[in-house]
Design a protein around this motif. Structure first.
Motif, short mmCIF file in Angstrom:
data_model
loop_
_atom_site.label_atom_id
_atom_site.label_comp_id
_atom_site.label_asym_id
_atom_site.label_seq_id
_atom_site.Cartn_x
_atom_site.Cartn_y
_atom_site.Cartn_z
N SER A 197 0.97 -1.29 -0.17
CA SER A 197 -0.07 0.22 0.14
C SER A 197 0.96 1.25 -0.01
CB SER A 197 -0.98 -0.09 1.24
OG SER A 197 -1.70 -1.04 1.20
N SER A 198 1.97 1.19 0.99
CA SER A 198 3.16 2.25 0.85
C SER A 198 3.43 2.83 -0.70
CB SER A 198 3.79 2.13 1.83
OG SER A 198 4.77 1.03 1.56
N THR A 199 3.47 1.51 -1.57
CA THR A 199 4.20 1.55 -2.81
C THR A 199 3.46 2.89 -3.58
OG1 THR A 199 4.58 -0.32 -2.82
CG2 THR A 199 4.79 0.67 -5.04
N LEU A 200 2.11 2.86 -3.41
CA LEU A 200 1.31 3.76 -3.88
C LEU A 200 1.60 5.34 -3.61
CD1 LEU A 200 -2.43 2.35 -3.58
CD2 LEU A 200 -0.83 2.25 -5.64
N GLU A 201 2.06 5.75 -2.52
CA GLU A 201 2.58 6.96 -2.18
C GLU A 201 3.86 7.29 -2.54
OE1 GLU A 201 0.30 8.62 -0.73
OE2 GLU A 201 -0.98 7.24 -0.56
N GLU A 202 4.75 6.18 -2.55
CA GLU A 202 6.25 6.35 -3.22
C GLU A 202 6.32 6.73 -4.47
OE1 GLU A 202 8.20 3.18 -1.73
OE2 GLU A 202 7.79 3.51 0.30
N GLN A 203 5.23 6.23 -5.49
CA GLN A 203 5.45 6.58 -6.78
C GLN A 203 6.72 6.22 -7.32
OE1 GLN A 203 2.53 7.54 -8.77
NE2 GLN A 203 1.66 6.73 -7.12
N PRO A 204 7.42 5.01 -7.17
CA PRO A 204 8.69 4.36 -7.78
C PRO A 204 8.73 4.58 -9.20
CG PRO A 204 7.15 2.76 -7.28
CD PRO A 204 6.40 3.75 -7.04
N CYS A 205 9.99 4.96 -9.72
CA CYS A 205 10.21 5.15 -11.22
C CYS A 205 10.17 3.83 -11.85
CB CYS A 205 11.75 5.77 -11.47
SG CYS A 205 11.83 7.33 -10.45
N ILE A 206 9.96 3.79 -13.21
CA ILE A 206 9.87 2.87 -14.00
C ILE A 206 11.32 2.50 -14.22
CG2 ILE A 206 8.93 1.59 -16.23
CD1 ILE A 206 6.79 3.59 -16.00
N ALA A 207 11.59 1.02 -14.04
CA ALA A 207 12.93 0.73 -14.75
C ALA A 207 13.15 0.73 -16.21
CB ALA A 207 13.32 -0.70 -14.36
N PRO A 208 14.23 1.04 -16.65
CA PRO A 208 14.40 1.07 -18.13
C PRO A 208 13.89 -0.12 -19.11
CG PRO A 208 16.45 1.78 -17.08
CD PRO A 208 15.71 1.25 -16.00
N SER A 209 14.11 -1.37 -18.36
CA SER A 209 13.34 -2.48 -19.04
C SER A 209 13.17 -3.52 -18.04
CB SER A 209 14.29 -3.05 -20.27
OG SER A 209 13.85 -4.37 -20.65
N PRO A 210 12.36 -4.29 -18.00
CA PRO A 210 12.07 -5.52 -17.01
C PRO A 210 12.83 -6.56 -17.18
CG PRO A 210 9.94 -4.43 -17.75
CD PRO A 210 10.94 -3.94 -18.59
N LEU A 211 13.44 -6.67 -18.44
CA LEU A 211 14.29 -7.79 -18.82
C LEU A 211 15.84 -7.24 -19.09
CD1 LEU A 211 12.06 -9.93 -20.92
CD2 LEU A 211 12.91 -10.26 -18.62
N PRO A 212 16.85 -8.04 -18.93
CA PRO A 212 18.29 -7.70 -19.05
C PRO A 212 18.53 -7.50 -20.70
CG PRO A 212 18.43 -9.41 -17.56
CD PRO A 212 16.64 -9.20 -17.73
N VAL A 213 19.23 -6.60 -21.20
CA VAL A 213 19.42 -6.56 -22.58
C VAL A 213 19.84 -7.76 -23.18
CG1 VAL A 213 20.56 -5.37 -24.29
CG2 VAL A 213 19.85 -4.13 -22.42
N SER A 214 20.90 -8.73 -22.52
CA SER A 214 21.19 -9.63 -23.16
C SER A 214 20.06 -10.93 -23.39
CB SER A 214 22.22 -10.47 -22.33
OG SER A 214 22.00 -10.60 -21.08
N VAL A 215 19.15 -10.76 -22.38
CA VAL A 215 18.13 -11.73 -22.53
C VAL A 215 17.24 -11.49 -23.73
CG1 VAL A 215 16.07 -12.67 -21.39
CG2 VAL A 215 18.16 -12.25 -20.20
N ILE A 216 17.01 -10.10 -23.87
CA ILE A 216 16.09 -9.57 -24.87
C ILE A 216 16.72 -9.87 -26.33
CG2 ILE A 216 15.29 -7.57 -26.10
CD1 ILE A 216 14.88 -6.21 -23.27
N GLN A 217 18.13 -9.88 -26.14
CA GLN A 217 19.03 -10.24 -27.58
C GLN A 217 18.60 -11.72 -28.05
OE1 GLN A 217 22.87 -9.01 -26.71
NE2 GLN A 217 22.33 -6.85 -27.34
N LYS A 218 18.78 -12.49 -27.00
CA LYS A 218 18.50 -14.03 -27.19
C LYS A 218 17.13 -14.16 -27.58
CE LYS A 218 21.97 -15.66 -23.95
NZ LYS A 218 22.36 -16.48 -22.70
N ILE A 219 16.16 -13.58 -26.99
CA ILE A 219 14.79 -13.66 -27.50
C ILE A 219 14.44 -13.25 -28.77
CG2 ILE A 219 12.48 -13.03 -27.01
CD1 ILE A 219 13.18 -12.84 -23.98
N HIS A 220 15.12 -12.30 -29.13
CA HIS A 220 15.08 -11.62 -30.96
C HIS A 220 15.64 -12.79 -31.57
CE1 HIS A 220 15.35 -7.18 -29.76
NE2 HIS A 220 14.17 -7.73 -29.48
N LEU A 221 16.52 -13.48 -31.44
CA LEU A 221 17.09 -14.57 -32.10
C LEU A 221 16.08 -15.89 -32.19
CD1 LEU A 221 20.88 -14.71 -31.20
CD2 LEU A 221 19.91 -13.81 -32.95
N ILE A 222 15.63 -16.07 -30.92
CA ILE A 222 14.51 -17.54 -31.26
C ILE A 222 13.42 -16.87 -31.91
CG2 ILE A 222 13.33 -18.86 -29.41
CD1 ILE A 222 15.53 -18.40 -27.40
#
Length: 673
Positions: A197-222
């Motif tokens: 519930s406290s998270t709503l008040e803190e308003q955290p910033c959104i991370a650049p990406s929920p997945l590592p770049v290296s993982v995204i690259q492998k997913i692209h190939l697959i």
């Protein structure tokens, strides 16, 4: 001696002949089966030597046809053998060396494409040589028939599950392994956000990406290989399953159990009022932080495939992750039982959705999000229509009531008093701003021209409809004088009850003065057509001519008093059931009737009353005194107390709320009475 020798010679000759006959018989018996065998083999021998009997040109050309047919077939067989050499690599785990695995897989795809492209060609060449042999009688019919059956089977196999037949299912196995690797990469690298519930008040910033770049690259190939093999939809399903589960896990800390409440589990909005307040905050957080991050990730993962695929994937993910549940909860509120709090809560829901309008349009604006768009649109529509329902039903009900009969007593219809009071409330500072915005949207849905004064114009239309109702109702009275009372009542109601109000200011002073003048007009015409006619019955004509003949004068007075009494009684009886709703107007109307009759009657009785008062039947003619008439006239038009089922609802604080009234009015259509 010579004879014996001849006999011996003959005997030997006969014996030799007999032996030869026996040998011939034995040879014939032995040759019989062989002859039968030769007889049976003759057709085959005939077929075998048939090419020798074919035309020379056909025999010369048949070699080239055979070579052209066998060449492609041999190439196909060679590539087919090469396919099996890839089995070991493709049956291994792609996790070990994804790059090498994908390289071998691509080789398999190329081999299968070659086989797919050339198998049909090889079969076609074989079919051509069969056709040539048949046309030129180079081969046996039964032999050709067997060839045709074999080629037909090959053609059917080519068309039915071509790749599986060519590689024995190796490609499918390899693709399944790639799907497994895609699922593993997504599952092992998706980490829920620690929410509370406290998270709503803190308003955290959104991370650049929920997945590592290296993982995204492998997913692209697959994805590249799986998409090339028509497995994009399965990839999307795997992605949606993994990421939507991650979003759900992130939302668990917000205690969203209330979203699962069904409409049968509560009776009114008040019971879930707190949840509705939380709903707005939770929805805003989910949209701005969780779904925003997933939207960006979908774009990153599927960018090479295309924006349509990215949006389609995100749409499925958002639906499974909970956006649909949020919208369903809002819809459930709109379907709940009507009460005053519901109107306010609907406006809260509208405010929350309106605040997120730009985010919704950006995240869920694509064609792939049609379900979410439709549900959002349905929710907004239900919220707006729920909020506007009472307002719009005012106009609808006013128009419907036009077909209903007016009050039998000529009073102000409840519909008129209700509508004028409620319109004043709608124009108040508490309701007008948000309702104006809601009405603007509602009007745009109907593709009507936008107007700045939408709310006020709509209310003016309601008032105009009321005025038309009054005109229509007034014409339905059989008694014209009662219609005058009816119109006088309603015009005065408009003037008195709207003057100095928001609605009165909207209608303007000219409109109010017009209704005041109409009131005066109908009051005047009413008096003229009713009580104003009675004084003429107390005519003095001829009475002074008979000053010397009291008997004749007495008869005239009796006759005229009788006519007056009968007319008064009839009129009073008829009007005793009529009602003038407003106290001031009632007193003024009664006073006008008194002024029209009593002074004339008093003067008449003072002058001619003595002529009948001494008569034995005086009470029959001098039935009323002036004071009695005045008392009777001032008692007219009183509102009779009638018990109606109360349509009024009160809050716990006891204050009447117009929304309650309106809700009850429209749950069962209001009557004119």
């Amino acid at each position: 001696m010579a004879g014996i020798e001849n006999l011996v010679a003959a005997r030997k000759s006969l014996k030799v002949s007999l032996d030869k006959s026996r040998a011939l018989t034995f040879a014939l018996e032995k040759a019989g089966p062989r002859l039968e065998e030769i007889h049976q083999r003759l057709p085959y021998l005939e077929a075998a030597v048939r090419p020798i009997r074919a035309q020379k040109e056909a025999l010369v050309a048949v070699g080239g046809h055979i070579d052209r047919a066998v060449g492609p077939a041999a190439a196909v067989l060679k590539v087919f053998d090469a396919v099996h050499g890839l089995e070991k690599s493709l049956l291994s785990d792609p996790r070990t060396d994804l790059g090498s695995y994908l390289k071998v897989l691509k080789q398999l795809e190329e081999a299968l494409r070659f086989l797919s492209d050339n198998c049909g060609l090889a079969i076609q060449w074989l079919e051509d040589i069969v056709e040539y042999l048949e046309e030129n009688s180079v081969a046996d019919d039964r032999y050709l028939s067997n060839l045709k059956k074999s080629l037909k089977s090959l053609r059917e196999l080519q068309l039915d599950e071509e790749r599986a037949r060519l590689d024995g299912g190796l490609l499918e196995v390899a693709l399944d392994k790639l799907e497994g690797e895609l699922r593993r990469l997504l599952t092992e690298n998706s980490v829920p956000l620690p929410m509370s519930s406290s998270t709503l008040e803190e308003q955290p910033c959104i991370a650049p990406s929920p997945l590592p770049v290296s993982v995204i690259q492998k997913i692209h190939l697959i994805l590249e290989r799986l998409t090339a093999n028509d497995r994009l939809e399965r990839c999307i399903s795997i992605y949606v399953e993994a990421r939507s589960s991650n979003v759900k896990a992130s939302l668990l800390g917000l205690e969203l159990d209330y979203l699962e409440i069904s409409i049968s589990e509560f009776n009114d909005v008040q019971s879930i009022e707190g949840h509705i307040g939380q709903w707005g905050k939770h929805l805003e957080f989910a949209v701005k932080h969780l779904f925003e991050a997933e939207y960006k990730l979908c774009s990153d993962v599927f960018e090479k495939i295309g924006p349509d695929v990215s949006m389609g994937c995100f749409a499925k993910l958002a639906s499974q992750a909970g956006i649909i549940t949020f919208l369903q909860f809002g819809m459930m509120v709109t379907e709940s039982k009507k009460d005053p709090i519901k109107l306010l809560k609907l406006l809260d829901i509208f405010a929350s959705l309106n605040k997120l309008r730009l985010d919704f349009n950006r995240l869920f604006g694509g064609s792939a999000c049609l379900e979410i768009q439709n549900m959002t649109r349905d929710l907004i529509k239900a919220v707006i229509e729920g909020s506007c329902e009472i307002f719009w039903e005012l106009l609808v009900q006013v128009e419907l009531q036009r077909q209903m009969p007016p009050p039998t007593n000529g009073s102000v219809p409840r519909l008129v008093s209700f509508i004028t009071d409620y319109c004043n409330r709608l124009l108040g500072d508490d309701y007008r701003p948000i309702l104006t915005q809601v009405l603007v949207i509602h009007r745009s849905w109907r593709q009507e021209k936008f107007q700045e004064r939408l709310l006020t114009d709509a209310i003016l239309n309601i008032v105009k409809a009321l005025e038309l109702n009054l005109e229509t109702w007034s014409k339905t009275y059989e008694d014209t004088t009662l219609s005058y009372i009816f119109m006088m009542n309603n015009h005065w109601h408009f003037y008195k009850h709207l003057k100095g109000t928001k609605l009165g200011d909207l209608l303007g002073d000219a409109w109010l003065r017009e209704h005041e003048q109409y009131k005066e007009y109908y009051a005047t015409i009413y008096l003229r057509e009713t009580w104003g006619k009675l004084p003429t019955l107390l005519s003095r004509e001829g009475l002074i001519l008979f000053s010397g003949g009291r008997a004749t004068a007495r008869d005239l007075v009796k006759k005229r008093l009788k006519a007056f009494n009968e007319a008064f009684d009839d009129m009073f009886k008829k009007q005793s059931n009529w009602v003038v709703s407003d106290k001031d107007l009632r007193e003024k109307t009664c006073q006008l009737a008194v002024q029209a009759i009593v002074p004339v009657y008093r003067s008449y009785m003072q002058n001619y009353g003595p002529l009948v008062e001494q008569d034995a039947s005086a009470s029959k003619y001098a039935k009323y005194t002036a004071q009695t008439l005045e008392k009777m006239l001032t008692s007219l038009f009183q509102q009779k107390l009638v018990k109606y089922a109360s349509a009024k609802a009160r809050h716990s604080n006891g204050k009447l709320n117009s929304v309650d009234v309106a809700t009850n009015q429209f749950c069962s259509a209001p009557t004119v009475m």
